[in-house]
Structures are given as structure tokens and as C-alpha cells.
Design a protein around this motif. Sequence first.
Motif, PDB file in Angstrom:
ATOM      1  N   ALA A 110       0.858  -1.188   0.000  1.00  0.00           N
ATOM      2  CA  ALA A 110       0.000   0.000   0.000  1.00  0.00           C
ATOM      3  C   ALA A 110       0.890   1.232   0.000  1.00  0.00           C
ATOM      4  O   ALA A 110       1.659   1.444   0.930  1.00  0.00           O
ATOM      5  CB  ALA A 110      -0.914   0.000   1.220  1.00  0.00           C
ATOM      6  N   ARG A 142      -0.176  -3.696  -6.046  1.00  0.00           N
ATOM      7  CA  ARG A 142      -0.266  -2.779  -4.910  1.00  0.00           C
ATOM      8  C   ARG A 142      -1.490  -1.879  -5.011  1.00  0.00           C
ATOM      9  O   ARG A 142      -2.104  -1.759  -6.048  1.00  0.00           O
ATOM     10  CB  ARG A 142       0.987  -1.946  -4.814  1.00  0.00           C
ATOM     11  CG  ARG A 142       1.237  -1.076  -6.036  1.00  0.00           C
ATOM     12  CD  ARG A 142       2.626  -0.449  -5.961  1.00  0.00           C
ATOM     13  NE  ARG A 142       3.055   0.136  -7.179  1.00  0.00           N
ATOM     14  CZ  ARG A 142       3.620  -0.508  -8.191  1.00  0.00           C
ATOM     15  NH1 ARG A 142       3.794  -1.794  -8.115  1.00  0.00           N
ATOM     16  NH2 ARG A 142       4.001   0.108  -9.272  1.00  0.00           N
ATOM     17  N   LEU A 143      -1.755  -1.243  -3.873  1.00  0.00           N
ATOM     18  CA  LEU A 143      -2.770  -0.193  -3.829  1.00  0.00           C
ATOM     19  C   LEU A 143      -2.031   1.133  -3.924  1.00  0.00           C
ATOM     20  O   LEU A 143      -1.175   1.441  -3.107  1.00  0.00           O
ATOM     21  CB  LEU A 143      -3.551  -0.264  -2.511  1.00  0.00           C
ATOM     22  CG  LEU A 143      -4.370  -1.520  -2.292  1.00  0.00           C
ATOM     23  CD1 LEU A 143      -5.008  -1.508  -0.902  1.00  0.00           C
ATOM     24  CD2 LEU A 143      -5.434  -1.693  -3.361  1.00  0.00           C
ATOM     25  N   ALA A 146      -3.137   5.324  -1.888  1.00  0.00           N
ATOM     26  CA  ALA A 146      -3.872   4.737  -0.776  1.00  0.00           C
ATOM     27  C   ALA A 146      -3.915   5.685   0.420  1.00  0.00           C
ATOM     28  O   ALA A 146      -3.138   6.637   0.513  1.00  0.00           O
ATOM     29  CB  ALA A 146      -3.233   3.414  -0.373  1.00  0.00           C
TER      30      ALA A 146
END
Length: 150
Positions: A110, A142-143, A146
Amino acid sequence: MNTLTRRNFLIAGAIGAAGALGLTGCGGNPSADSDTDPEAHKASQEDLLSEAEDFDAEEFFDIQNENEAKAKQEYDGKVFRASGYVEDIYTDYIIVSEFKYGVYCNPIIAELPEEEIAELSMEQEITVCGTFEYAEDPNLSRLVDAFIVE
């Protein structure tokens, strides 16, 4: 001394590859950014959170192992909310993992603002929300953009 597990080896390799490929966040000039209004930023986060789906990492890894094209179509660009424990902390991202049977599993990266990361601690239980960015290597998915859900 800890033994090197396959998972730790893959994560270490993925992190090394990310650094080698320059996949870290880029800084910018905040005064040139039109989204500097804290209220607008909060509203934007609320909008993202309202459209977010719960991220099931185990399901993602199962789909990706079976059919990468399907995983990319189903996940890339969608907004997800992921819950777990902070496994690793870096300056521009963290690794959030589930904790089952005494081990961390199903990690997701993240990317968060450094100010938010600085407030975190290892093994802290958190929920993050962001846009999923697919990568063929599951340890690099992945984020992005975020934020921590309060």
C-alpha cells in the motif's frame, strides 16, 4: 537467526526489483497541485471509500495462479479496501498482510503518504483503501494513492 522462507525470499526479491526498476513514488510541487484543499481531499477519499470493494488477497492469488489475464481484468484499476497487519514499513509504502496460524500471509503493498506511514508501527492492525495496480509478479501488485481508513 531466522530461516529464509520462500515467501520472505519472494518479498525481498520483489522489493529489490521495485527499487531497481525505480517503482518508488515521485515527489512533486505541492503548490502546483490543485488538490491541496484538505476538505476536497477528504471528500475524494470518502468517494473512493464508498466505491471500494473488500480485497480478498487469497482469492486474488488463486485467480492469478490460474489465469493472469483474468486476474488483471478483474482487479486492475478497481478501488479496494484491504485489512490486515503492518508487516513491513518503508518511506513510501507499507506491506499489509493477513496473520494466520502464526505467520504473515497474502501480502499487499500500500503506497501511502510518508506522514501517514510515520505514524504506523509494526504489527498494527489497519485498513487501507486505494486503487489496485496490477503487476504480473504478485508481490508487486499494490494499492496506489492509498490512505488509512479511520
